[in-house]
Design a protein around this motif. Structure first.
Motif, mmCIF file in Angstrom:
data_model
loop_
_atom_site.group_PDB
_atom_site.id
_atom_site.type_symbol
_atom_site.label_atom_id
_atom_site.label_comp_id
_atom_site.label_asym_id
_atom_site.label_seq_id
_atom_site.Cartn_x
_atom_site.Cartn_y
_atom_site.Cartn_z
ATOM 1 N N GLY A 315 0.816 -1.209 0.000
ATOM 2 C CA GLY A 315 0.000 0.000 0.000
ATOM 3 C C GLY A 315 0.844 1.251 0.000
ATOM 4 O O GLY A 315 1.640 1.481 -0.899
ATOM 5 N N TYR A 316 0.722 2.026 1.090
ATOM 6 C CA TYR A 316 1.312 3.371 1.031
ATOM 7 C C TYR A 316 2.827 3.355 1.027
ATOM 8 O O TYR A 316 3.456 4.279 0.492
ATOM 9 C CB TYR A 316 0.747 4.226 2.161
ATOM 10 N N LEU A 317 3.485 2.331 1.598
ATOM 11 C CA LEU A 317 4.938 2.284 1.543
ATOM 12 C C LEU A 317 5.434 2.146 0.106
ATOM 13 O O LEU A 317 6.541 2.572 -0.221
ATOM 14 C CB LEU A 317 5.461 1.124 2.396
ATOM 15 N N LYS A 318 4.605 1.581 -0.727
ATOM 16 C CA LYS A 318 4.911 1.451 -2.153
ATOM 17 C C LYS A 318 4.352 2.632 -2.943
ATOM 18 O O LYS A 318 5.033 3.215 -3.796
ATOM 19 C CB LYS A 318 4.321 0.139 -2.668
ATOM 20 N N GLN A 319 3.117 3.012 -2.633
ATOM 21 C CA GLN A 319 2.438 4.037 -3.423
ATOM 22 C C GLN A 319 2.979 5.442 -3.178
ATOM 23 O O GLN A 319 2.897 6.304 -4.052
ATOM 24 C CB GLN A 319 0.925 3.980 -3.148
ATOM 25 N N ALA A 320 3.534 5.683 -1.985
ATOM 26 C CA ALA A 320 4.119 6.998 -1.719
ATOM 27 C C ALA A 320 5.272 7.283 -2.673
ATOM 28 O O ALA A 320 5.456 8.420 -3.122
ATOM 29 C CB ALA A 320 4.591 7.083 -0.276
ATOM 30 N N ASN A 321 6.055 6.252 -3.013
ATOM 31 C CA ASN A 321 7.162 6.423 -3.954
ATOM 32 C C ASN A 321 6.677 6.633 -5.383
ATOM 33 O O ASN A 321 7.462 7.010 -6.258
ATOM 34 C CB ASN A 321 8.087 5.201 -3.895
ATOM 35 N N GLU A 322 5.402 6.354 -5.625
ATOM 36 C CA GLU A 322 4.794 6.577 -6.941
ATOM 37 C C GLU A 322 3.962 7.852 -6.962
ATOM 38 O O GLU A 322 3.180 8.074 -7.887
ATOM 39 C CB GLU A 322 3.907 5.382 -7.301
ATOM 40 N N ASN A 323 4.127 8.697 -5.920
ATOM 41 C CA ASN A 323 3.333 9.930 -5.771
ATOM 42 C C ASN A 323 1.835 9.635 -5.771
ATOM 43 O O ASN A 323 1.023 10.471 -6.183
ATOM 44 C CB ASN A 323 3.670 10.944 -6.862
ATOM 45 N N TYR A 324 1.482 8.440 -5.320
ATOM 46 C CA TYR A 324 0.077 8.017 -5.196
ATOM 47 C C TYR A 324 -0.682 8.060 -6.518
ATOM 48 O O TYR A 324 -1.903 8.206 -6.539
ATOM 49 C CB TYR A 324 -0.646 8.872 -4.142
ATOM 50 N N THR A 325 0.026 7.924 -7.628
ATOM 51 C CA THR A 325 -0.633 7.978 -8.934
ATOM 52 C C THR A 325 -1.097 6.610 -9.424
ATOM 53 O O THR A 325 -1.884 6.536 -10.365
ATOM 54 C CB THR A 325 0.312 8.579 -9.987
ATOM 55 N N LEU A 326 -0.630 5.520 -8.801
ATOM 56 C CA LEU A 326 -1.055 4.174 -9.172
ATOM 57 C C LEU A 326 -1.891 3.591 -8.041
ATOM 58 O O LEU A 326 -1.493 3.624 -6.870
ATOM 59 C CB LEU A 326 0.145 3.270 -9.458
ATOM 60 N N ALA A 327 -3.047 3.065 -8.399
ATOM 61 C CA ALA A 327 -4.007 2.586 -7.407
ATOM 62 C C ALA A 327 -4.159 1.074 -7.474
ATOM 63 O O ALA A 327 -4.142 0.485 -8.564
ATOM 64 C CB ALA A 327 -5.370 3.249 -7.628
ATOM 65 N N ASN A 328 -4.328 0.459 -6.309
ATOM 66 C CA ASN A 328 -4.595 -0.981 -6.232
ATOM 67 C C ASN A 328 -6.086 -1.227 -6.457
ATOM 68 O O ASN A 328 -6.798 -1.688 -5.577
ATOM 69 C CB ASN A 328 -4.168 -1.531 -4.876
ATOM 70 N N THR A 329 -6.565 -0.896 -7.620
ATOM 71 C CA THR A 329 -8.002 -0.929 -7.893
ATOM 72 C C THR A 329 -8.509 -2.360 -7.963
ATOM 73 O O THR A 329 -8.126 -3.135 -8.839
ATOM 74 C CB THR A 329 -8.318 -0.229 -9.227
ATOM 75 N N SER A 330 -9.369 -2.710 -7.015
ATOM 76 C CA SER A 330 -10.049 -4.002 -7.092
ATOM 77 C C SER A 330 -11.537 -3.821 -7.359
ATOM 78 O O SER A 330 -12.217 -4.739 -7.799
ATOM 79 C CB SER A 330 -9.851 -4.792 -5.794
ATOM 80 N N LEU A 331 -12.026 -2.601 -7.086
ATOM 81 C CA LEU A 331 -13.421 -2.256 -7.359
ATOM 82 C C LEU A 331 -13.470 -0.744 -7.530
ATOM 83 O O LEU A 331 -12.981 -0.010 -6.668
ATOM 84 C CB LEU A 331 -14.322 -2.685 -6.191
ATOM 85 N N PRO A 332 -13.988 -0.224 -8.635
ATOM 86 C CA PRO A 332 -14.041 1.233 -8.815
ATOM 87 C C PRO A 332 -14.775 1.910 -7.665
ATOM 88 O O PRO A 332 -15.819 1.440 -7.208
ATOM 89 C CB PRO A 332 -14.793 1.394 -10.140
ATOM 90 N N PHE A 333 -14.218 3.030 -7.203
ATOM 91 C CA PHE A 333 -14.792 3.788 -6.087
ATOM 92 C C PHE A 333 -15.914 4.662 -6.627
ATOM 93 O O PHE A 333 -15.676 5.577 -7.405
ATOM 94 C CB PHE A 333 -13.699 4.655 -5.453
ATOM 95 N N ARG A 334 -17.139 4.409 -6.160
ATOM 96 C CA ARG A 334 -18.298 5.171 -6.627
ATOM 97 C C ARG A 334 -19.009 5.816 -5.446
ATOM 98 O O ARG A 334 -19.293 5.155 -4.448
ATOM 99 C CB ARG A 334 -19.255 4.266 -7.393
ATOM 100 N N SER A 335 -19.305 7.106 -5.572
ATOM 101 C CA SER A 335 -20.009 7.853 -4.536
ATOM 102 C C SER A 335 -21.023 8.762 -5.214
ATOM 103 O O SER A 335 -20.644 9.688 -5.926
ATOM 104 C CB SER A 335 -19.016 8.670 -3.704
ATOM 105 N N TYR A 336 -22.312 8.494 -5.005
ATOM 106 C CA TYR A 336 -23.380 9.143 -5.761
ATOM 107 C C TYR A 336 -24.246 10.001 -4.844
ATOM 108 O O TYR A 336 -24.374 9.746 -3.644
ATOM 109 C CB TYR A 336 -24.300 8.102 -6.408
ATOM 110 N N ILE A 337 -24.882 10.999 -5.451
ATOM 111 C CA ILE A 337 -25.938 11.735 -4.767
ATOM 112 C C ILE A 337 -26.890 12.304 -5.809
ATOM 113 O O ILE A 337 -26.453 12.832 -6.839
ATOM 114 C CB ILE A 337 -25.381 12.850 -3.849
ATOM 115 N N ASP A 338 -28.184 12.156 -5.566
ATOM 116 C CA ASP A 338 -29.238 12.742 -6.392
ATOM 117 C C ASP A 338 -30.181 13.495 -5.465
ATOM 118 O O ASP A 338 -30.338 13.125 -4.299
ATOM 119 C CB ASP A 338 -30.067 11.676 -7.125
ATOM 120 N N GLY A 339 -30.840 14.516 -5.988
ATOM 121 C CA GLY A 339 -31.855 15.111 -5.134
ATOM 122 C C GLY A 339 -32.328 16.478 -5.551
ATOM 123 O O GLY A 339 -31.758 17.143 -6.422
#
Length: 781
Positions: A315-339
């Motif tokens: 995780g972050y020990l690896k991703q910090a060296n990548e400037n957090y530009t590469l993600a361990n995507t296992s499921l797309p992050f979705r956050s919705y709102i309607d109203g």
């Protein structure tokens, strides 16, 4: 380099403070009574710092005549500094921390003077009030408002319980949109930027209908990719996908009487960067105090390349060296709102008093579907990998509010603002569809791990009054009070892992108030001192996993003591406003994570007391009509007096764990500096340049101090340098054409951690983008 940046930042701030310490003396020495030939708002605005009128006390007052710590941003500042939404304004505000919460639809994490709230459960009340056109939001979901068609933004620091009511113990952010003009016209805006960002806005005003009704229509679109890429496919993760349309009608009902109806609809299908895993092995068995790192190290003990899939090394020990530009995507992050959102405001005169009635309505649904740990996909069979820990939440929320108030003069020395307020909210949470069913809100390797439904109804009532009493020609006393009482009715039906049903109902009440004494020794200098009290309601735990963790917990209280100077020097060319404050925090509500069976549960208790003190400096100078200089800084010293949790080894006794707890979102230093410069290149064309630098010291967002030595609980100090250049054309065919280019955080590529949390079973972080560039154009007809 990070330590050097922090040292330089702190050194600059101390110099700012030392210089500021001499300014009140200079203010008293230099400020002279206004000359009869040298007065008037128009002349001051043309040659000195802009005169700003604020409504912080439900009265129209000049900023420099308002004895509160208040910052005001107008449409020009928002446009020149490319402020996209509420979270962006923190760079102008000392001791204010704002950030997007990606785990709820367009939600806002807010902290003012160390008083903060960053949760997503709607049973928990915000600590910072958010108001849009006079309507307060009962939840922080939807509070990170996109900036367009705004007339002004006012940020009030310190408790605002007298006039603004419940859950404003840290302060208030108040936004006002433009009113319909009654004249045919349009404003069109487009922006294109990094990560395939494109934004479109439109505001259209129609001619007045029959001298009675003025109509305004508006719409906006936000589209982008994320700054992060899926490590396994190389594709960018999804970014913003949001649109909003609406309209407003302003009715002219006769002398001193207007009514305005506003309605809008929003739909948000945004994605966000995958979380980052910060979990390290505890050495304990999973289910007996162990975490997900212990889990993967156990189940993959015979497969060394897979052992650390649940650990920070992947995780972050690896991703910090990548400037957090590469993600361990296992499921797309979705956050919705309607109203739907609506408001109806009436203003009229009754005798010598102004009557204002504001009705507000919100009806929204928001959903979350994401892998929460930041771990890579976990192989469970040849060619089959699954997300480790999935959150799937579906919520509905309704709000109705009504405020009625009067404002006017009782005598030539005493005025009055008084009224009543009612708020009703109703929310319901259930599992969001995942893999074709609503089986759970939490899945572990796609197996249902936690499932429940819950809801709460709130009815809140308040009455309030405040008067300003003139004790002399240059001395005023402000006295106000409010009494709030409210009832919360909570229910929960828990089915997985252990079934239980529970319901609870309780009424909470509390008085709040404030007293302010202000004195103007000269027309250009005001000194003030104040006491104010804020109240955040008690309630129930919306994340309860057992009948014993429901609550209730009781209200918390903040008493704030503040002193300040507001001064204008050099004929109005320099504005200098220093403030000092001390805050006593009682019955502080704290979320406590404790062991529960094979996992953990969160309870909320009035576990702590604290004290906070600090200093704020706000300066603005306009040495020439074309040049404006801005600077502000804050120092914050926040400390727990006590933080008590039950001593499980000795029932009935408590342990003080304040030394192991972080005071969240309370950086010691924060400051900013900026410059606006304009050059008239011809009679119809003008160039403007804006440069802003902001610095935030180390801060913590996780309640537990990290004992591993990795400083996972700390968001490191950082600075941002932003710039924009614009060409503005004014003519007869086009009222205004503005073309600009901008750079945000121009010196730092990639991303940074913006939030971290120790959730017990895992430790995770959220990332935010850094360097961004773009171009935009605005045309007014």
């Amino acid at each position: 380099m990070k330590h050097l940046a922090r040292a330089n930042g702190a050194r600059f701030f101390r110099l700012l403070m030392m210089g500021g310490a001499l300014m009140p003396v200079a203010a008293l020495a230099q400020a002279q009574p206004a000359d009869a030939d040298n007065t008037g708002e128009d002349q001051t605005a043309a040659t000195g710092v802009d005169n700003i009128v604020v409504t912080a006390r439900f009265r129209n007052e000049k900023l420099q005549d308002t004895p509160l710590s208040v910052s005001a941003l107008n449409a020009n500042i928002i446009q020149n500094s490319v402020l996209l939404d509420v979270q962006n304004i923190q760079k102008f505000l000392p001791n204010v921390q704002l950030a997007r919460i990606s785990f709820a639809g367009n939600a806002l994490s807010a902290s003012i003077r160390g008083v903060s709230f960053a949760d997503l459960e709607k049973t928990f009340d915000p600590a910072i009030g958010i108001s849009i056109d006079g309507v307060f939001l009962g939840t922080n979901t939807g509070a990170n408002v996109d900036f367009f068609d705004l007339e002004s933004v006012e940020v009030l620091r310190g408790p605002q319980g007298t006039l603004y009511g419940r859950n404003t113990i840290g302060g208030t952010i108040s936004m006002r949109r433009t009113k319909p003009t009654g004249e045919l016209g349009a404003t069109l805006h487009g922006r294109y930027g990094s990560y395939n960002t494109y934004d479109l806005d439109a505001v259209v005003n129609l001619p007045k209908i029959g001298d009675v009704a003025s109509v305004k229509l508006f719409g906006l679109l936000r589209k982008s990719d994320s700054f992060t890429r899926n490590r396994y496919t190389g594709e960018r993760e999804k970014g913003r996908d949001f649109w909003n349309v609406g309209g407003s009608v302003l009715f002219d009902l006769g002398p001193d009487s207007t009514a305005q109806l506003s309605v809008d609809y929003q739909k948000d299908r945004s994605g966000y960067p995958s979380t980052v895993n910060l979990t390290t092995a505890s050495g304990l068995p999973f289910g007996l105090g162990g975490n997900i790192c212990d889990f993967t190290q156990t189940i993959f003990a015979a497969v060394p390349p897979l052992k650390d899939l649940g650990c920070a090394t992947q995780g972050y020990l690896k991703q910090a060296n990548e400037n957090y530009t590469l993600a361990n995507t296992s499921l797309p992050f979705r956050s919705y709102i309607d109203g739907w959102n609506g408001s109806f405001e009436i203003n009229t005169k009754i005798g010598g008093f102004k009557l204002t009635a504001i009705t507000g309505y919100r009806n929204t649904s928001d959903a979350l579907l994401e892998e929460n740990t930041g771990a890579p996909p976990i192989p469970v069979a040849p060619g089959v990998s699954l997300p480790l820990f999935v959150a799937a939440r579906d919520q509905t929320y309704k709000q109705f509010s009504q405020e009625v108030r009067i404002a006017g003069n009782l005598t030539d020395r005493i005025d009055l603002v008084a009224g009543g307020y009612y708020l009703h909210t109703d929310y319901f949470i259930q599992p969001f569809p995942y893999n074709g069913s609503r089986a759970a809100q939490v899945y572990v390797l796609n197996g249902p791990a936690q499932s429940f439904t819950a809801g709460q109804k709130l009815d809140s009532f308040a009455i309030f009054a405040e008067s300003i009493v003139k004790l002399g020609s240059n001395v005023r006393l402000t006295v106000g009070g409010r009494y709030t009482w409210e009832t919360k009715d909570f229910n929960i039906n828990f089915t997985v892992p252990g079934a239980f049903k529970a319901a609870a109902k309780k009424t909470f009440s509390d008085p709040t108030g404030r007293v302010i004494l202000d004195w103007k020794p000269t027309p250009d200098v005001m000194l003030y001192a104040s006491w104010s009290r804020g109240f955040r309601s008690g309630g129930f735990n919306g994340r309860a996993t057992s009948p014993t963790s429901i609550g209730p917990y009781n209200p918390e209280r903040v008493d704030s003591f503040e002193g300040g100077v507001k001064s204008e020097l050099l004929g109005g060319k320099l504005r200098f406003n220093p403030t000092v404050f001390y805050v006593k925090y009682s019955n502080k509500q704290e979320d406590i994570i404790r062991a529960a069976g094979a996992g953990t549960e969160t309870v909320v208790e009035n576990a702590a007391s604290a004290r906070i003190w600090g200093i704020e400096l706000d300066m603005q100078a306009r040495p020439t009509p074309d040049l404006t200089l801005r600077a502000s800084g804050g120092y914050l010293n926040a400390k727990y007096n006590s933080f008590l949790i039950p001593d499980l080894a000795n029932p009935g006794q408590f342990l003080d764990v304040s030394a192991q707890r972080n005071f969240r979102r309370a950086p010691k230093f924060s400051f900013n500096a900026g410059v606006d410069y304009g050059v008239q290149v011809s009679s119809a064309n003008r160039l403007t340049f804006t440069l802003d630098y902001a610095y935030i010291d180390d801060l913590t967002t996780s309640p537990l101090a990290d004992t591993t030595g990795l400083r996972r609980d700390v968001i490191p100090a950082y600075g941002t340098l932003d710039a924009s250049i614009a060409l503005i054309h004014e003519g007869s065919a086009l009222k205004n054409l503005r073309v600009s280019a901008y750079a945000r955080d121009m010196l730092n590529k990639g991303g940074r951690l913006s939030n971290v949390l120790d959730a017990g079973l895992f430790y995770f972080g959220v990332v935010a983008p850094r360097q961004q560039f773009g171009v935009e154009a605005t045309v007014k007809f």
